[in-house]
Design an enzyme around this catalytic site. Structure first.
Site, mmCIF file in Angstrom:
data_model
loop_
_atom_site.group_PDB
_atom_site.id
_atom_site.type_symbol
_atom_site.label_atom_id
_atom_site.label_comp_id
_atom_site.label_asym_id
_atom_site.label_seq_id
_atom_site.Cartn_x
_atom_site.Cartn_y
_atom_site.Cartn_z
ATOM 1 N N LYS A 22 0.793 -1.228 0.000
ATOM 2 C CA LYS A 22 0.000 0.000 0.000
ATOM 3 C C LYS A 22 0.831 1.286 0.000
ATOM 4 C CE LYS A 22 -4.479 -1.097 0.140
ATOM 5 N NZ LYS A 22 -5.516 -0.459 -0.681
ATOM 6 N N SER A 52 0.340 -9.913 -0.679
ATOM 7 C CA SER A 52 0.113 -8.465 -0.634
ATOM 8 C C SER A 52 0.293 -7.857 0.748
ATOM 9 C CB SER A 52 -1.286 -8.140 -1.164
ATOM 10 O OG SER A 52 -2.276 -8.782 -0.388
#
Length: 504
Positions: free
Chosen positions: A51, A305
């Site tokens: 992110k 992720s």
């Protein structure tokens, strides 16, 4: 449209804070699935997720006046850390609004990066609305977690790295989806460069907003979403990511909680790292897609992720991973209530490892047992197990996919049994190895009636069993001699207050 994103991705400013993460082979999973599976290690970023790429790229485009006003963001955790890190790097004031349900590890991580935190609402949507209100009230720039072209471009740099690290086109890339920012950036870049590569989006079955939108031909808002994969618990896919997805996504795979837990175990087995549920989402999707389509000798890319996992959630993951891999079957069976019936039942299970065995005396004729059995993962083996039980005359019910049984009932088998007269409660410990439980029951023999039994294999070196045995007073000496000769470490628990309160 796609070429425009390629340019944005090539110009994205992410490497002031991000690293180019490795693209590694998952050797164990690749061998098991008979395909080459490469994992992109975004869990190795400084904030343990991808992110920071999108957040920093967006904030690097702020004007000087906007920097002075500061920023605000809404996030369940990973985007929050990206914004907080970028703000710290740029010397910008940042307010992060997080749902009350955000795992503490993510809240603390954001706090350590210097951002001001506001906990508001029970969902991302409630936190989002509040953050937008703060933006309007204070003039702060709202940094969207996924529905912003600059954020999308920042996330797309992952695809740029993959194409450079593996110059030959792969068969498919599996991308986890929450709001869709990662999917949008990666899919736009990949399809512009290698349109033949399949883009497979992966969502939790209880938060499949992209699938619902693609099926409907327009964005829809889900009534509610599950929170296990909290990083992708978004009720509505972003507008811009959805626009890109309509042109680029070849297929959507949805996965259940147990399948995500199994994927977390796969990541650990191959990398010795622990992915968060959303971080393992694409691994779970790849396994399911390969099995459904019978694929062999293909090269796939999956994305780890994120790794912002609360330690206490590992209990749930470990409990459910074997079921998600179809390597454990849970079922209930009815057996005769008489000495030796446990031993005969275990012999029917042949040499299979018993992972769980729970029972409490309730009826003089029949006993209901809750059983876990280890499997190889082949569906036909499960069918053979139940056929053998039926042939042996046992009634059974498969609980492997019964959520209430897995979450609650397995821990509630017990209760008071005043009809179990002359009951002795003993706690045993024995070396844990295949067949150990059957040998234990064989040693107990058919002399005594078992009125309570609780066993769960947790992978430890020793098996631990709590057993209730009915022994009439006139057989006290014989029973004590039996325990002395049994050879297992044991503790008498008949006087334990927990027994008095909940089991006697």
């Amino acid at each position: 449209m796609l070429t425009g994103y390629v340019e944005k991705i090539l110009k994205a400013r992410v490497y002031d804070v991000a690293i180019e993460t490795p693209l590694d082979l998952m050797p164990r999973l690749s061998k098991r699935m008979d395909n080459q599976i490469l994992i992109k290690r975004e869990d190795l970023q400084s904030v343990f997720s991808f992110k920071l790429r999108g957040a920093y790229n967006r904030m690097s485009h702020l004007t000087e006046a906007e920097r002075k006003q500061g920023v605000v963001a809404a996030s369940a955790g990973n985007h929050a850390q990206g914004v907080a890190l970028a703000a710290s790097k740029m010397g910008i004031s940042a307010i992060i609004v997080m749902p009350i349900t955000t795992p503490p590890i993510k809240v603390e991580a954001v706090r350590m990066l210097g951002a001001d935190i506001t906990l508001h609402g029970n969902s991302y949507d409630e936190a989002f609305d509040y953050a937008k209100q703060v933006s309007a009230d204070e003039g702060r720039v709202f940094i969207h977690p996924y529905d912003d072209p600059l954020v999308i471009a920042g996330q797309g740099t992952i695809a740029m790295e993959i194409m450079r690290q593996h110059p030959d086109p792969v068969y498919a890339v599996f991308i986890p989806v929450g709001g869709g920012g990662l999917l949008g950036g990666m899919a736009a870049y990949i399809k512009a460069i290698w349109p033949e590569i399949k883009i497979i989006a992966v969502e939790p079955a209880d938060a499949a907003s992209l699938k619902a939108a693609l099926d409907a031909g327009e964005r829809v808002k889900l009534d509610q979403v599950g929170l296990f994969a909290d990083g992708t618990a978004v009720r509505q896919v972003g507008e811009e990511p959805f626009r890109i997805a309509q042109k680029t996504v070849d297929h959507v795979v949805t996965v259940e909680t147990d399948e995500i837990c199994a994927a977390i175990m796969d990541v650990f087995d191959d990398t010795r790292s622990i992915a968060e549920p959303s971080g393992a989402l694409s691994i779970a999707g790849a396994k399911k897609y390969i099995q459904q389509n019978g694929l062999h000798d293909k090269t796939m890319v999956v994305i780890n992720s994120g790794a912002n996992m609360n330690f206490d959630r590992l209990r749930h993951v470990a409990e459910r991973a074997e079921i998600g891999e179809r390597r454990e079957v849970l079922f209930a069976a009815t057996i005769d209530e008489q000495p030796g019936s446990f031993q005969r039942f275990c012999k029917t299970l042949a040499d299979r490892g018993i992972t769980e065995f729970n029972y409490r005396y309730a009826d003089k004729q029949q006993a209901q047992v809750f059983v876990g059995v280890r499997m190889s993962g082949r569906e036909e083996e499960r069918q053979i197990l139940f056929e053998n039980l039926t042939h042996a005359g046992y009634q059974w019910i498969d609980f492997t996919d019964n959520e209430m049984a897995k979450l609650h009932v397995r821990y509630m088998v017990g209760g008071h049994a005043p009809q179990a007269e002359n009951e002795r409660l003993i706690r045993f410990e024995f070396p844990e190895r295949p067949g150990a439980l059957l040998r234990f029951l064989t040693h107990i023999g058919q002399r005594w009636n078992i009125s309570l039994f609780h066993y769960r294999n947790h992978g430890a070196a020793y098996g631990r069993v709590l057993v209730g045995i009915q022994v009439a007073p006139e057989f006290n000496e014989e029973f004590q001699a039996f325990l002395d000769n049994l050879g297992y470490v044991h503790w008498l628990e008949t006087d334990n207050p927990a027994y008095d309160l909940f089991l006697k």
